[in-house]
Design an enzyme around this catalytic site. Structure first.
Site, mmCIF file in Angstrom:
data_model
loop_
_atom_site.group_PDB
_atom_site.id
_atom_site.type_symbol
_atom_site.label_atom_id
_atom_site.label_comp_id
_atom_site.label_asym_id
_atom_site.label_seq_id
_atom_site.Cartn_x
_atom_site.Cartn_y
_atom_site.Cartn_z
ATOM 1 N N CYS A 1 -17.525 -13.607 12.691
ATOM 2 C CA CYS A 1 -16.969 -12.833 13.798
ATOM 3 C C CYS A 1 -16.498 -11.458 13.349
ATOM 4 O O CYS A 1 -16.800 -10.442 13.988
ATOM 5 C CB CYS A 1 -15.807 -13.598 14.429
ATOM 6 S SG CYS A 1 -14.828 -12.647 15.607
ATOM 7 N N TYR A 2 -15.776 -11.404 12.249
ATOM 8 C CA TYR A 2 -15.168 -10.143 11.829
ATOM 9 C C TYR A 2 -16.152 -9.208 11.129
ATOM 10 O O TYR A 2 -15.809 -8.070 10.836
ATOM 11 C CB TYR A 2 -13.956 -10.412 10.940
ATOM 12 C CG TYR A 2 -12.721 -10.756 11.759
ATOM 13 C CD1 TYR A 2 -11.875 -9.752 12.217
ATOM 14 C CD2 TYR A 2 -12.419 -12.069 12.104
ATOM 15 C CE1 TYR A 2 -10.757 -10.046 12.983
ATOM 16 C CE2 TYR A 2 -11.313 -12.373 12.872
ATOM 17 C CZ TYR A 2 -10.488 -11.362 13.309
ATOM 18 O OH TYR A 2 -9.389 -11.646 14.083
#
Length: 259
Positions: A139-140
């Site tokens: 996600c990051y």
């Protein structure tokens, strides 16, 4: 007019956290209160996006390190939720209270997140331009989206995701208080080379974790005009059953391949 409740930070396992969000959506759909809440993760948990391939997880590492694995009902990439380093929140609202347009919906429900960051002295905003992914399963480290990725100093600070039912909307998000880059990398089968595109509250301000949690709780309560609330006994029982039947099952976490 919708009544709102604030459930202050609780620390629970990943399956129960996901089940509580889903149960809260049922509650508001049935005419009960909408919910804003802050929560933590114990044990530390690797959450997969709804459509994420389970083969992207280093299952052996997670077992050795005591990291639980759960699949979210929302899309996006995987997130390592450290018990101390991650502060998560959710907004569970009736569908007719949220703009139908995706961008407008995210921007409306992220308002309290920005209010909290402002109270902590952090200059944050949605990503202003798209950015290519450094590691798609994470996600990051995915490509930045102006719709829902929150950045400070050009680096990602918070990821947010929604799922929409006909009668309710759930948005939950992860705010990095402290980044454990090694753990974030190690939970992936194909570990990303670096984690330097990510920042944290601790890097951007002098706030301790308790201050971060309180700022987020207060901002959520102010935004929703929510009073102090708690789960009912029936909701907790439903969440326990749902966590066991769905969110702890191999069919959901390891084998789910299609919506």
């Amino acid at each position: 007019m919708t009544d709102w409740r604030l459930v202050r930070e609780e620390v629970r396992d990943g399956a129960t956290n996901m089940a509580l969000d889903e149960v809260a959506a049922r509650t508001v759909a049935d005419g009960g209160p909408a919910t804003v809440r802050v929560y933590g993760w114990e044990p530390p948990t690797f959450s997969l996006g709804y459509a994420q391939d389970a083969a992207t997880v280093d299952w052996d590492y997670c077992e050795r390190a005591g990291v639980d694995v759960v699949r979210r009902p929302t899309g996006g990439g995987g997130i390592y939720h450290d018990t101390v380093g991650d502060v998560s929140y959710a907004v569970i609202a009736p569908a007719d209270a949220v703009p139908g347009d995706r961008l407008e919906g995210y921007h409306a429900l992220c308002e309290p997140l920005f209010d909290a960051l402002d109270a902590l002295g952090i200059d944050a905003d949605f990503a202003q331009t798209e950015r290519e992914a450094a590691h798609e399963p994470a996600c990051y480290l995915r490509g930045l989206s102006p719709a829902h990725d929150v950045v400070a100093g050009g680096r990602k600070l918070s990821g947010n995701a929604q799922y929409r039912r006909e009668d309710a909307v759930v948005q939950h998000g992860s705010l990095q208080y402290r980044v454990d880059a090694e753990r974030h990398r190690a939970v992936f089968a194909d570990a990303p080379a670096a984690f330097d595109r990510v920042t944290s509250v601790r890097e951007q301000s002098d706030a301790v974790r308790a201050e971060t949690v309180t700022a987020l709780e207060d901002a959520l309560a102010d935004w929703a005009d929510a009073g102090a609330g708690a789960w009912t006994d029936a909701e907790l029982a439903d969440a326990r059953a749902l966590a066991d039947a769905k969110y702890r099952s191999a069919a959901w976490t390891r084998e789910r391949t299609a919506r």
